[in-house]
Design a protein around this motif. Structure first.
Motif, PDB file in Angstrom:
ATOM      1  N   GLY A 162       3.679   6.583  -0.360  1.00 49.25           N
ATOM      2  CA  GLY A 162       2.372   6.831  -0.971  1.00 49.25           C
ATOM      3  C   GLY A 162       1.985   5.822  -2.038  1.00 49.25           C
ATOM      4  N   THR A 163       2.787   4.782  -2.232  1.00 50.19           N
ATOM      5  CA  THR A 163       2.440   3.782  -3.248  1.00 50.19           C
ATOM      6  C   THR A 163       1.265   2.909  -2.812  1.00 50.19           C
ATOM      7  OG1 THR A 163       4.152   2.325  -2.392  1.00 50.19           O
ATOM      8  CG2 THR A 163       4.730   3.651  -4.305  1.00 50.19           C
ATOM      9  N   HIS A 164       0.881   2.956  -1.536  1.00 51.78           N
ATOM     10  CA  HIS A 164      -0.299   2.198  -1.109  1.00 51.78           C
ATOM     11  C   HIS A 164      -1.565   2.779  -1.730  1.00 51.78           C
ATOM     12  CE1 HIS A 164      -0.434   5.544   1.708  1.00 51.78           C
ATOM     13  NE2 HIS A 164      -1.646   5.164   2.086  1.00 51.78           N
ATOM     14  N   LYS A 165      -1.531   4.059  -2.112  1.00 52.20           N
ATOM     15  CA  LYS A 165      -2.673   4.671  -2.803  1.00 52.20           C
ATOM     16  C   LYS A 165      -2.627   4.395  -4.298  1.00 52.20           C
ATOM     17  CE  LYS A 165      -3.196   8.369   0.562  1.00 52.20           C
ATOM     18  NZ  LYS A 165      -3.032   9.798   0.815  1.00 52.20           N
ATOM     19  N   THR A 166      -1.418   4.290  -4.830  1.00 53.60           N
ATOM     20  CA  THR A 166      -1.250   4.010  -6.257  1.00 53.60           C
ATOM     21  C   THR A 166      -1.592   2.561  -6.588  1.00 53.60           C
ATOM     22  OG1 THR A 166       0.569   5.603  -6.238  1.00 53.60           O
ATOM     23  CG2 THR A 166       0.354   4.218  -8.188  1.00 53.60           C
ATOM     24  N   PHE A 167      -1.232   1.645  -5.675  1.00 55.39           N
ATOM     25  CA  PHE A 167      -1.468   0.214  -5.866  1.00 55.39           C
ATOM     26  C   PHE A 167      -2.315  -0.330  -4.707  1.00 55.39           C
ATOM     27  CE2 PHE A 167       2.667   1.166  -7.813  1.00 55.39           C
ATOM     28  CZ  PHE A 167       2.422   0.765  -9.120  1.00 55.39           C
ATOM     29  N   PRO A 168      -3.597   0.022  -4.655  1.00 59.56           N
ATOM     30  CA  PRO A 168      -4.422  -0.398  -3.510  1.00 59.56           C
ATOM     31  C   PRO A 168      -4.640  -1.913  -3.434  1.00 59.56           C
ATOM     32  CG  PRO A 168      -5.784   0.669  -5.166  1.00 59.56           C
ATOM     33  CD  PRO A 168      -4.364   0.834  -5.598  1.00 59.56           C
ATOM     34  N   LEU A 169      -4.696  -2.585  -4.574  1.00 56.29           N
ATOM     35  CA  LEU A 169      -4.889  -4.040  -4.539  1.00 56.29           C
ATOM     36  C   LEU A 169      -3.649  -4.747  -3.997  1.00 56.29           C
ATOM     37  CD1 LEU A 169      -6.727  -4.627  -7.935  1.00 56.29           C
ATOM     38  CD2 LEU A 169      -7.705  -4.665  -5.640  1.00 56.29           C
ATOM     39  N   VAL A 170      -2.490  -4.280  -4.382  1.00 57.74           N
ATOM     40  CA  VAL A 170      -1.243  -4.863  -3.880  1.00 57.74           C
ATOM     41  C   VAL A 170      -1.150  -4.626  -2.378  1.00 57.74           C
ATOM     42  CG1 VAL A 170       1.276  -4.789  -4.023  1.00 57.74           C
ATOM     43  CG2 VAL A 170      -0.091  -4.538  -6.097  1.00 57.74           C
ATOM     44  N   TYR A 171      -1.531  -3.434  -1.947  1.00 60.48           N
ATOM     45  CA  TYR A 171      -1.487  -3.113  -0.523  1.00 60.48           C
ATOM     46  C   TYR A 171      -2.502  -3.945   0.259  1.00 60.48           C
ATOM     47  CZ  TYR A 171      -1.067  -0.327   3.711  1.00 60.48           C
ATOM     48  OH  TYR A 171      -0.855   0.072   5.005  1.00 60.48           O
ATOM     49  N   ARG A 172      -3.664  -4.219  -0.341  1.00 62.63           N
ATOM     50  CA  ARG A 172      -4.665  -5.056   0.331  1.00 62.63           C
ATOM     51  C   ARG A 172      -4.155  -6.483   0.509  1.00 62.63           C
ATOM     52  NH1 ARG A 172     -10.353  -5.842  -2.388  1.00 62.63           N
ATOM     53  NH2 ARG A 172      -9.955  -3.674  -2.904  1.00 62.63           N
ATOM     54  N   VAL A 173      -3.489  -7.023  -0.511  1.00 62.61           N
ATOM     55  CA  VAL A 173      -2.895  -8.360  -0.390  1.00 62.61           C
ATOM     56  C   VAL A 173      -1.827  -8.358   0.696  1.00 62.61           C
ATOM     57  CG1 VAL A 173      -1.469 -10.073  -1.578  1.00 62.61           C
ATOM     58  CG2 VAL A 173      -3.357  -9.030  -2.772  1.00 62.61           C
ATOM     59  N   LEU A 174      -1.050  -7.303   0.742  1.00 60.20           N
ATOM     60  CA  LEU A 174       0.009  -7.178   1.736  1.00 60.20           C
ATOM     61  C   LEU A 174      -0.564  -7.110   3.146  1.00 60.20           C
ATOM     62  CD1 LEU A 174       3.070  -6.892   1.943  1.00 60.20           C
ATOM     63  CD2 LEU A 174       2.790  -4.445   1.716  1.00 60.20           C
ATOM     64  N   LYS A 175      -1.625  -6.331   3.348  1.00 65.93           N
ATOM     65  CA  LYS A 175      -2.261  -6.244   4.663  1.00 65.93           C
ATOM     66  C   LYS A 175      -2.842  -7.594   5.075  1.00 65.93           C
ATOM     67  CE  LYS A 175      -5.193  -2.928   4.084  1.00 65.93           C
ATOM     68  NZ  LYS A 175      -6.216  -1.890   4.292  1.00 65.93           N
ATOM     69  N   LEU A 176      -3.449  -8.298   4.127  1.00 67.26           N
ATOM     70  CA  LEU A 176      -4.007  -9.620   4.423  1.00 67.26           C
ATOM     71  C   LEU A 176      -2.910 -10.591   4.834  1.00 67.26           C
ATOM     72  CD1 LEU A 176      -6.611 -11.311   4.407  1.00 67.26           C
ATOM     73  CD2 LEU A 176      -6.113 -11.877   2.043  1.00 67.26           C
ATOM     74  N   ALA A 177      -1.782 -10.524   4.162  1.00 67.23           N
ATOM     75  CA  ALA A 177      -0.654 -11.406   4.504  1.00 67.23           C
ATOM     76  C   ALA A 177      -0.080 -11.068   5.879  1.00 67.23           C
ATOM     77  CB  ALA A 177       0.429 -11.291   3.434  1.00 67.23           C
ATOM     78  N   LEU A 178      -0.144  -9.806   6.267  1.00 69.74           N
ATOM     79  CA  LEU A 178       0.371  -9.417   7.579  1.00 69.74           C
ATOM     80  C   LEU A 178      -0.579  -9.798   8.708  1.00 69.74           C
ATOM     81  CD1 LEU A 178       1.837  -5.903   6.748  1.00 69.74           C
ATOM     82  CD2 LEU A 178       3.114  -7.915   7.486  1.00 69.74           C
ATOM     83  N   VAL A 179      -1.879  -9.762   8.450  1.00 68.41           N
ATOM     84  CA  VAL A 179      -2.880 -10.053   9.480  1.00 68.41           C
ATOM     85  C   VAL A 179      -3.083 -11.553   9.659  1.00 68.41           C
ATOM     86  CG1 VAL A 179      -5.349  -9.831   9.989  1.00 68.41           C
ATOM     87  CG2 VAL A 179      -4.064  -7.868   9.218  1.00 68.41           C
ATOM     88  N   LEU A 180      -2.877 -12.310   8.629  1.00 71.23           N
ATOM     89  CA  LEU A 180      -3.172 -13.740   8.642  1.00 71.23           C
ATOM     90  C   LEU A 180      -2.492 -14.516   9.768  1.00 71.23           C
ATOM     91  CD1 LEU A 180      -4.796 -15.863   7.132  1.00 71.23           C
ATOM     92  CD2 LEU A 180      -2.814 -16.256   5.696  1.00 71.23           C
ATOM     93  N   PRO A 181      -1.202 -14.365  10.027  1.00 71.63           N
ATOM     94  CA  PRO A 181      -0.602 -15.134  11.126  1.00 71.63           C
ATOM     95  C   PRO A 181      -1.182 -14.799  12.492  1.00 71.63           C
ATOM     96  CG  PRO A 181       1.108 -14.251   9.697  1.00 71.63           C
ATOM     97  CD  PRO A 181      -0.194 -13.640   9.264  1.00 71.63           C
ATOM     98  N   VAL A 182      -1.530 -13.548  12.713  1.00 71.86           N
ATOM     99  CA  VAL A 182      -2.107 -13.149  13.991  1.00 71.86           C
ATOM    100  C   VAL A 182      -3.485 -13.759  14.170  1.00 71.86           C
ATOM    101  CG1 VAL A 182      -2.882 -11.176  15.349  1.00 71.86           C
ATOM    102  CG2 VAL A 182      -0.792 -11.016  14.010  1.00 71.86           C
TER     103      VAL A 182
END
Length: 155
Positions: free
Chosen positions: A71-91
């Motif tokens: 549930g830390t993706h709700k506590t730290f939404p900006l960190v999670y957004r950076v993480l999602k962007l980093a995961l999507v970028l190579p694809v």
């Protein structure tokens, strides 16, 4: 992206690299969000470093999974957004590279005067080859036959 690496108890976690990564995407992060991101990253780092659920993670994919599970993706939404962007970028990058590679094969010097619509249709057929393999030849012939009355049947 390497600053997000959770391996070896977040030894490579680097907030300055992560903030610099977010600055490359001004449409995804406003100036205010980038200012908050540095503070969020610091708190996030100290929170997950002591949490047993975040130990022995293999990469950023495992980090994203652990954030959702805890549930830390709700506590730290900006960190999670950076993480999602980093995961999507190579694809996203690989898809664009594949399209340009196919375009290089289709649009040669001999076909340089090709119109945009024809080029788009040819690229669609080349890039989405798996989808076009599922189409039956009979369906294509029936569709062309239905366009206009012909003297003879295609079948």
């Amino acid at each position: 992206m390497s600053g997000l690496n959770p391996c070896e108890s977040f030894s490579k976690f680097d907030t300055s690299k992560i903030v610099a990564f977010s600055e490359m995407y001004p449409n995804d992060f406003s100036n205010g969000e980038r200012g908050c991101l540095l503070g969020d990253l610091t708190v996030f780092y100290h929170t997950v470093k002591v949490d047993d659920k975040f130990k022995n993670l293999g990469g950023i994919t495992d980090l994203a999974r652990a954030m959702v599970e805890t549930g830390t993706h709700k506590t730290f939404p900006l960190v999670y957004r950076v993480l999602k962007l980093a995961l999507v970028l190579p694809v996203a990058t690989a898809t664009v590279e594949r399209c340009f590679s196919k375009m290089k094969l289709i649009k040669t010097d001999l076909r340089n005067r090709m119109g945009d619509e024809f080029l788009n249709n040819a690229l669609l057929c080349a890039v989405e080859k798996e989808s076009f393999l599922k189409v039956k030849e009979e369906d294509v012939m029936a569709r062309f036959q239905a366009f206009k009355n012909r003297r003879g049947n295609i079948f």
